[in-house]
Scaffold this motif. Structure first.
Motif, mmCIF file in Angstrom:
data_model
loop_
_atom_site.group_PDB
_atom_site.id
_atom_site.type_symbol
_atom_site.label_atom_id
_atom_site.label_comp_id
_atom_site.label_asym_id
_atom_site.label_seq_id
_atom_site.Cartn_x
_atom_site.Cartn_y
_atom_site.Cartn_z
ATOM 1 N N ASP A 1 -1.217 11.320 11.064
ATOM 2 C CA ASP A 1 -1.556 12.416 11.991
ATOM 3 C C ASP A 1 -3.220 12.277 11.989
ATOM 4 O O ASP A 1 -3.985 13.367 12.124
ATOM 5 N N GLY A 2 -3.873 11.163 11.902
ATOM 6 C CA GLY A 2 -5.495 10.951 12.489
ATOM 7 C C GLY A 2 -6.271 11.120 11.224
ATOM 8 O O GLY A 2 -7.326 10.740 11.377
ATOM 9 N N LYS A 3 -5.401 11.169 10.064
ATOM 10 C CA LYS A 3 -6.268 11.333 8.684
ATOM 11 C C LYS A 3 -6.116 9.930 7.885
ATOM 12 O O LYS A 3 -4.843 9.558 7.824
ATOM 13 N N LEU A 4 -7.130 9.231 7.637
ATOM 14 C CA LEU A 4 -7.076 8.336 6.558
ATOM 15 C C LEU A 4 -6.352 8.583 5.371
ATOM 16 O O LEU A 4 -6.702 9.659 4.439
ATOM 17 N N ILE B 1 7.120 8.680 12.502
ATOM 18 C CA ILE B 1 7.995 8.747 11.378
ATOM 19 C C ILE B 1 7.996 10.240 11.102
ATOM 20 O O ILE B 1 6.969 10.872 10.443
ATOM 21 N N SER B 2 9.372 10.714 10.941
ATOM 22 C CA SER B 2 9.637 12.303 10.539
ATOM 23 C C SER B 2 8.758 13.185 11.282
ATOM 24 O O SER B 2 8.186 14.026 10.281
ATOM 25 N N GLY B 3 8.455 13.164 12.374
ATOM 26 C CA GLY B 3 7.535 14.140 12.813
ATOM 27 C C GLY B 3 6.006 13.916 12.940
ATOM 28 O O GLY B 3 5.376 14.745 13.294
ATOM 29 N N HIS B 4 5.579 12.624 12.234
ATOM 30 C CA HIS B 4 4.197 12.542 11.986
ATOM 31 C C HIS B 4 4.044 11.200 12.794
ATOM 32 O O HIS B 4 4.757 9.849 12.838
ATOM 33 N N ILE C 1 0.882 -1.148 -0.012
ATOM 34 C CA ILE C 1 0.067 -0.047 -0.141
ATOM 35 C C ILE C 1 0.890 0.941 -0.066
ATOM 36 O O ILE C 1 1.490 1.630 0.929
ATOM 37 N N ASP C 2 0.596 2.037 -0.899
ATOM 38 C CA ASP C 2 1.620 3.123 -1.174
ATOM 39 C C ASP C 2 0.991 4.471 -0.566
ATOM 40 O O ASP C 2 -0.193 4.540 -0.854
ATOM 41 N N PHE C 3 1.597 5.421 0.127
ATOM 42 C CA PHE C 3 0.874 6.525 0.694
ATOM 43 C C PHE C 3 2.057 7.526 0.742
ATOM 44 O O PHE C 3 3.372 7.274 0.593
ATOM 45 N N LEU C 4 1.616 8.864 1.298
ATOM 46 C CA LEU C 4 2.756 9.803 1.773
ATOM 47 C C LEU C 4 2.516 10.161 3.207
ATOM 48 O O LEU C 4 1.365 10.202 3.625
ATOM 49 N N ILE C 5 3.810 10.367 3.912
ATOM 50 C CA ILE C 5 3.861 10.902 5.223
ATOM 51 C C ILE C 5 4.413 12.208 4.962
ATOM 52 O O ILE C 5 5.772 12.508 4.820
ATOM 53 N N GLY C 6 3.746 13.131 5.061
ATOM 54 C CA GLY C 6 3.821 14.428 4.855
ATOM 55 C C GLY C 6 4.247 14.630 3.009
ATOM 56 O O GLY C 6 3.619 14.544 2.551
ATOM 57 N N ASN C 7 5.642 14.987 2.897
ATOM 58 C CA ASN C 7 6.091 14.734 1.525
ATOM 59 C C ASN C 7 7.059 13.661 1.105
ATOM 60 O O ASN C 7 7.639 13.615 0.223
ATOM 61 N N ILE C 8 6.897 12.584 2.086
ATOM 62 C CA ILE C 8 7.995 11.530 1.918
ATOM 63 C C ILE C 8 7.080 10.387 1.501
ATOM 64 O O ILE C 8 6.115 10.039 2.128
ATOM 65 N N SER C 9 7.555 9.611 0.516
ATOM 66 C CA SER C 9 6.674 8.466 0.067
ATOM 67 C C SER C 9 7.120 7.297 1.037
ATOM 68 O O SER C 9 8.030 7.191 1.476
ATOM 69 N N ALA C 10 5.979 6.417 1.053
ATOM 70 C CA ALA C 10 6.090 5.352 2.173
ATOM 71 C C ALA C 10 5.160 4.253 1.723
ATOM 72 O O ALA C 10 4.375 4.525 0.825
ATOM 73 N N LYS C 11 5.391 3.062 2.295
ATOM 74 C CA LYS C 11 4.785 1.777 1.856
ATOM 75 C C LYS C 11 4.653 0.854 3.052
ATOM 76 O O LYS C 11 5.516 0.835 3.737
ATOM 77 N N LEU C 12 3.309 0.281 3.050
ATOM 78 C CA LEU C 12 3.033 -0.678 3.842
ATOM 79 C C LEU C 12 3.018 -1.931 2.998
ATOM 80 O O LEU C 12 2.503 -2.134 2.025
#
Length: 94
Positions: A84-87, A56-59, A3-14
């Motif tokens: 940060d609490g948002k889906l 992760i990175s302040g989030h 599952i690809d998503f963003l943490i702020g402006n950092i790309s992340a993957k589950l």
């Protein structure tokens, strides 16, 4: 399953391995195990819903996994990722 998503402006993957059940959060700078394949709790749990929360990175990143009551090992499970609490992402899979 990925599952690809963003943490702020950092790309992340589950990432979850279907065979051994390991699950981790992967960013360009780190990889964090949520469920390690060698831990017994990865394979033997009676809970229908599990949550993991990491900074992760302040989030604050929270991953939720919900599984069905009957024949959970062979049916699809639901995964939701919150930053940060948002889906920010969700998917179903083994």
């Amino acid at each position: 399953m990925d599952i690809d998503f963003l943490i702020g402006n950092i790309s992340a993957k589950l990432v979850r391995g279907w065979f051994l059940g390991g699950m981790k959060l992967v960013t360009p700078s780190e990889s964090i195990w949520l469920q390690h394949p060698l831990q017994p709790s990865t394979h033997f749990s009676f809970r229908l819903k599990r949550c993991w929360q990491r900074g992760i990175s302040g989030h604050q990143v929270r991953v939720e996994k919900a599984r069905p009551l009957m024949a959970a090992g062979v049916r699809s499970q639901s995964y939701s990722v919150f930053v940060d609490g948002k889906l920010v992402a969700s998917d179903q899979g083994l």
